[in-house]
Enzyme design. Structure first.
Site, mmCIF file in Angstrom:
data_model
loop_
_atom_site.group_PDB
_atom_site.id
_atom_site.type_symbol
_atom_site.label_atom_id
_atom_site.label_comp_id
_atom_site.label_asym_id
_atom_site.label_seq_id
_atom_site.Cartn_x
_atom_site.Cartn_y
_atom_site.Cartn_z
ATOM 1 N N ARG A 50 -0.506 7.860 33.173
ATOM 2 C CA ARG A 50 -0.130 6.950 32.094
ATOM 3 C C ARG A 50 -0.378 5.516 32.552
ATOM 4 O O ARG A 50 0.327 4.988 33.403
ATOM 5 C CB ARG A 50 1.352 7.132 31.737
ATOM 6 N N HIS A 75 5.670 3.666 28.699
ATOM 7 C CA HIS A 75 6.048 4.904 28.023
ATOM 8 C C HIS A 75 6.062 4.694 26.513
ATOM 9 O O HIS A 75 5.675 5.565 25.739
ATOM 10 C CB HIS A 75 7.429 5.342 28.510
ATOM 11 N N TYR A 88 9.683 -0.377 37.289
ATOM 12 C CA TYR A 88 9.713 0.775 38.183
ATOM 13 C C TYR A 88 8.394 1.015 38.925
ATOM 14 O O TYR A 88 8.307 1.920 39.743
ATOM 15 C CB TYR A 88 10.138 2.048 37.435
#
Length: 341
Positions: A240, A244, A253
């Site tokens: 990815r 998200h 993160y």
């Protein structure tokens, strides 16, 4: 058994069509993110980096008899199936839940926002194909991510499918992240494919950035399921490359340096390089595909902006086949307060 699907030859026309599709998906995906930033749509789940996995898997299915069960991130699947993309994007415009397209005609079930929910629906439909008998058995294809693989619904569905030998393909897009949690921190054993053995089903691991390899893997899985040999789990290894969702900040993160290091080869560029290297296409073909993709994204934007507000009464009309007295009372109260009738 866990096997790794290697790239092989596809007909030239299919490779060219795959490139048109992944390019169209890439441009529409980038456009949708921009629309959210501009306030045209309230939210969107990007799929940057997953174009090959989605296009390749949907491209391999038979839309005359198979049925596909998406999550909220399978825009590339919808586009590959020929779904009207304005109707698809109506969910992201928040004007309709599940999309305004016809699931029966398009063979694409409504967009599913419940994590892992579409997997249960796919197994039920697939078992129905087994019960109906005949030589035209359809195969269900259902999507979920490495994060969703930890949901109880997914395990129940795979167990049911394994016991019943349901003709269903569990397509895992392992993009390395369950929102902010890396795969290794939430998938025991390291891979989702390893779990297939526990449910008595075959597993295939494929390079999710290679559209041609995904086509071959999915066709192999569909033939296996269609022949009555039971379900197959495909784990497409990809990455990815963005957030998200448009409300997520991946910088909290992981670093941009980590993203660039771990993302691997861009799936659109990978296919372009192959077409050029094998003499299947030239730069003019690639340029035309890009121009067509951008023009398509603009048409969809115009359609999305033109979408009107759905009648409020529909939130009561489609709850139950036979409405309850309580629901009727709520509908009457809503009409009195909102429509003054």
């Amino acid at each position: 058994m866990d096997t790794t699907q290697q790239p092989a030859a596809l007909p030239t026309d299919e490779l060219r069509e795959l490139y048109r599709l992944v390019t169209a998906v890439r441009q529409l995906d980038l456009a949708a993110i921009a629309w959210q930033r501009q306030g045209i749509i309230p939210g969107y789940a990007p799929e940057l980096g997953q174009e090959a996995a989605q296009v390749g898997s949907a491209f391999a299915m038979d839309p005359q008899r198979d049925f596909i069960f998406p999550t909220y991130r399978e825009m590339g699947v919808a586009l590959t199936l020929g779904v009207d993309m304005t109707a698809y994007m109506s969910t992201h415009k928040a004007s309709w839940h599940g999309g305004l397209y016809d699931p029966v005609k398009t063979r694409l079930a409504p967009i599913q926002a419940v994590v892992g929910g579409s997997v249960l629906h796919a197994v039920g439909w697939a078992h129905g194909q087994t019960l109906s008998g005949g030589d035209t058995r359809g195969v269900a294809l259902t999507y979920f991510g490495d994060g969703a693989s930890s949901q109880g619904d997914v395990h129940e569905a795979m167990n049911f499918a394994g016991v019943l030998k349901a003709p269903v393909i569990f397509f895992v897009q392992n993009n390395g992240w369950a929102i902010s949690l890396p795969t290794e921190a939430q998938v025991a054993g390291g891979t989702v494919a390893a779990r297939a053995a526990g449910y008595g089903m075959r597993a295939i691991t494929v390079d999710g950035n290679d559209a041609a390899a995904v086509v071959l893997a999915t066709r192999e899985a569909a033939a296996h399921a269609r022949a009555g040999h039971g379900p197959v789990l495909i784990e497409a290894m990809t990455y990815r490359r963005g957030p998200h969702s448009t409300s997520d900040d991946p910088g909290r993160y992981r670093s941009l340096e980590e993203e660039r290091r771990d993302a691997g080869t861009d799936p659109v560029q990978l296919l372009a390089d192959r077409l050029l290297a094998e003499g299947i296409a030239d730069s003019d073909f690639l340029d035309t595909a890009l121009a067509d993709a951008k023009a398509n994204a603009e048409r969809v934007r115009e359609g999305v902006e033109a979408l009107g507000v759905r009648p409020g009464r529909e939130m009561f009309d489609f709850v139950y086949a036979e409405p309850t007295e309580a629901l009727k009372a709520q509908a009457r109260a809503w009409r009195e307060e909102s429509e003054h009738v």
